[in-house]
Enzyme design. Structure first.
Site, short mmCIF file in Angstrom:
data_model
loop_
_atom_site.label_atom_id
_atom_site.label_comp_id
_atom_site.label_asym_id
_atom_site.label_seq_id
_atom_site.Cartn_x
_atom_site.Cartn_y
_atom_site.Cartn_z
N GLU A 119 -13.39 -3.10 -7.08
CA GLU A 119 -13.73 -4.25 -6.25
C GLU A 119 -13.86 -3.88 -4.78
O GLU A 119 -14.78 -4.34 -4.09
CB GLU A 119 -12.66 -5.33 -6.41
CG GLU A 119 -12.90 -6.55 -5.54
CD GLU A 119 -11.71 -7.51 -5.54
OE1 GLU A 119 -11.79 -8.55 -4.87
OE2 GLU A 119 -10.71 -7.21 -6.21
N ASP A 120 -12.94 -3.02 -4.28
CA ASP A 120 -12.83 -2.80 -2.84
C ASP A 120 -13.33 -1.44 -2.37
O ASP A 120 -13.31 -1.16 -1.16
CB ASP A 120 -11.37 -2.96 -2.39
CG ASP A 120 -10.86 -4.37 -2.60
OD1 ASP A 120 -11.70 -5.29 -2.61
OD2 ASP A 120 -9.64 -4.55 -2.76
#
Length: 697
Positions: free
Chosen positions: A121-122
């Site tokens: 996600e990051d």
């Protein structure tokens, strides 16, 4: 409010298991900064996850830690340069989440996915990289957590966020384990957020995540989350409870002495057991204080007895109830009847000669692991799955053999929820249900069971079994007896559901008052909205029953041993030869004849009435009253009457009640030329289309 102020773990009484293990609170800020000082030799674990490895090996001594090392190296390098709002390096967050799960006994695959749960996600890491490096299982879990984490558009998006989280959880319960640990660490460090955001996150945690933790059996996470939410949403009550616990710490606690007495009793009985005092967490103390007013010294904790085998639990219980005074109302056996979330223990309370009352929990060590960690303690649910299934794509759904029944129900109905607001309100109502019942279908086989929330009705059972086809349900038999659809069900009931033959049948509006499950309520509401003019009326207008009365009456071929007495066959039980019967003299000198097992016979005897001997004449004719239950349809009365006539039976009287939910009840009093023809007559009536039951009155 600082993270310390919202963290009851800072107080030993809030988390006794940590104090008992002697493991100090980790300085994750220091570990995170140390992780940035340089690469670690490939032949050993990085120092930053040494505590994770230690906790993991405590539960899994033979675990291969190479996956954890590789996962940490990837997570640390990909998150390098990222910082949390608290000022810590971002790597401290996946480290903390993984440590929480390692303390609970999670297996290596879960810990590996936990270290990587924010990378896709990051950071620039992709799912294909995760799959290539760590395999399909880790990829599947990371993908599930990612799908949950990336859906965040503020407070208005919470319903859709949790719908997606629910779907991801259903595909693999380990996704929810990581999500719960993730939320716990975020709640521990929530002090850096604005107060309004703290409150919003705490409310969602209270309404959804804490009930989910309860349902997954992860009590260790649930209790700490409860205390953290309590501190944010009810700061004054939290401080009051904290003061109560602090004041109790300076007083003499009776529980250690009671625990010593229990140890002595069990030692003399030859039962090997570990006896410890477990202080209650903040919310538990608060609930007791609200319920009892003034707290006793023994209210701040409970005694936990751990043994080796199930049989030892009952042996301990016997010794406790023999050597102490048991409080009978406090006894609960969750070993014979486990809770829906896998929880098993014996609960009791005993009083000492000094007047102290102590609550005691008895369980095996394995039960204790499951009670604390729930589904986390079950390990990898796919460990024995065929190779073809284990290599499934990350996006493919698969059946989880450990999936609880309540979770399967939620996954079913969430697909039908018409909008996020409906989903949210119904989800909260469903999670508020803290108890389940099991009912059996008509065949009673192990495969013919339905798991329903406590308080569910026959309507809920119908939709659980038939889905939208339950719109045509018109009645049910519970344990063999015909009952209304609104009737509540109890654990262990056997249910037979009756469906109308008319495909256009639909539910009544008042069904919503008796439906408890989301699946039933959503299906009923959708049908009523789609058919506003054709829904069944909630009540049927009262109408006089249709009656047809013949000319004959009297006592049939029953003879009383009382000269010149008039004999009548009782209408309540309609005896026929060769029934065992008894007669009683009533007003006017007539003798009323009942079957010997009729309730009226017991009432007459209780009133001191002396029975009159009755026998049957040699003639074979008799009179009987039959009840026929059927679906409503045209010409039904004519068809039933024709079937009776074909058997050579005379109709003395007939009553047809008005239809209720498409069901019609017929009552016939019949004169049979031969009592032996009664079974044949009842079969002929049951064969009439639409008739589903015929029985004697």
């Amino acid at each position: 409010m600082s993270a310390e102020a919202t963290n009851p773990e800072a107080h030993p009484e809030a988390r006794p298991e940590l104090r008992r293990r002697g493991r100090t609170r980790l300085d994750l800020r220091r570990l995170g900064r140390a992780a940035l000082l340089g690469p670690t030799s490939r032949d050993r674990l990085p120092d930053a996850i040494g505590h994770v490895a230690e906790a993991h090996r405590a539960h899994h001594p033979d675990a291969d830690l190479s996956l954890l090392r590789r996962a940490y190296v990837l997570a640390e390098s990909s998150h390098r340069g990222q910082m949390r709002k608290s000022g810590e390096p971002y790597i401290t967050h996946p480290l903390a989440v993984t440590l929480i799960l390692a303390e609970l006994g999670a297996e290596t695959t879960t810990l590996t996915a936990s270290l990587l749960h924010d990378t896709v996600e990051d950071t620039e890491v992709t799912l294909d990289q995760v799959r290539a490096e760590f395999g399909d299982e880790v990829c599947f879990i990371v993908d599930g957590v990612t799908k949950v984490e990336k859906i965040d558009y503020g407070a208005a998006a919470e319903p859709e966020t949790f719908r997606k989280m629910l779907v991801a959880t259903g595909n693999d319960v380990r996704v929810m384990s990581i999500k719960l640990a993730d939320r716990l660490h975020n709640m521990r460090t929530l002090g850096v957020m604005r107060p309004e955001k703290q409150e919003r996150i705490a409310k969602v945690t209270r309404d959804v995540l804490i009930p989910l933790a309860e349902r997954l059996g992860v009590q260790a996470l649930k209790t700490e989350l409860e205390d953290l939410v309590f501190a944010i949403l009810h700061p004054e009550e939290y401080e009051h409870t904290r003061a109560l616990i602090a004041a109790h710490a300076g007083e003499r606690d009776p529980l250690p002495a009671i625990a010593d007495s229990v140890r002595g009793v069990l030692r003399e009985a030859g039962i090997a057991a570990e006896v410890v005092v477990r202080p209650r967490h903040f919310v538990s103390v608060h609930r007791i204080a609200r319920g009892r007013g003034e707290l006793r010294g023994s209210d701040f904790g409970r005694i936990l007895v751990l043994v080796g085998e199930n049989a030892d639990c009952y042996a301990v219980l016997g010794e406790l109830h023999t050597c102490f005074t048991p409080v009978v109302s406090e006894f609960k056996d969750f070993i014979a009847a486990p809770k829906f979330n896998l929880y098993q223990s014996l609960h009791t309370a005993v009083a000492t000669p000094e007047g102290h009352v102590a609550e005691v929990i008895v369980r095996t060590r394995q039960m204790h692991r499951v009670a604390e960690a729930g589904v986390v303690a079950l390990g990898n649910p796919y460990a024995t799955a065929p190779a073809a299934e284990s290599s499934a794509d990350c996006d493919e759904e698969r059946a989880d053999p450990t999936r609880p029944g309540w979770l399967s129900r939620l996954l079913d109905w969430q697909q039908s929820a018409p909008d996020p607001d409906t989903f949210w309100s119904v989800l909260r109502a469903e999670l508020a249900q803290d108890r389940e019942i099991t009912v059996f279908r008509e065949d009673g086989r192990a495969s013919g069971t339905l798991s329903l929330p406590a308080g569910a009705s026959c309507i809920d059972a119908a939709y659980a079994q038939y889905g939208e086809a339950a719109h045509g349900c018109i009645g049910a038999r519970v344990n063999g007896r015909l009952t209304s659809l609104a009737s509540p069900l109890s654990d262990g009931d056997t249910v037979q559901l009756l469906l109308a033959q008319d495909a256009s049948s639909g539910p009544a509006a008042d069904w919503l008052e008796h439906a408890k499950t989301p699946a039933a309520r959503i299906a009923i509401s959708s049908w009523l909205q789609a058919h506003p003019d054709t829904a069944k009326p909630a009540a049927t207008p009262a109408r006089a029953p249709l009656s047809v009365v013949g000319a004959r009456g009297g006592g049939g071929n029953a003879v009383a041993d009382l000269p010149d007495a008039t004999v009548r066959l009782a209408g309540c039980c309609t005896p026929v030869p060769p029934d065992a019967v008894a007669g009683f003299v009533v007003r006017g000198g007539a003798v009323t004849v009942h079957r010997i097992h009729c309730a009226a016979v017991a009432q007459m005897r209780a009133l001191g009435r002396t029975p009159v001997a009755v026998h049957w004449r040699a003639t074979a004719d008799c009179r009987v009253t039959l009840l026929a239950e059927s679906f409503g349809r045209p010409h039904l009365l004519a068809d039933l009457t024709e079937a009776i006539a074909r058997e050579g039976v005379e109709v003395v009287s007939a009553t047809v009640e008005p239809p209720v939910e498409q069901r019609v009840r017929h009552t016939y009093t019949l004169q049979l030329p031969d009592a032996t023809g009664l079974p044949s007559l009842m079969r002929a009536m049951r064969d009439v289309p639409g008739v589903y039951d015929v029985r004697r009155a």
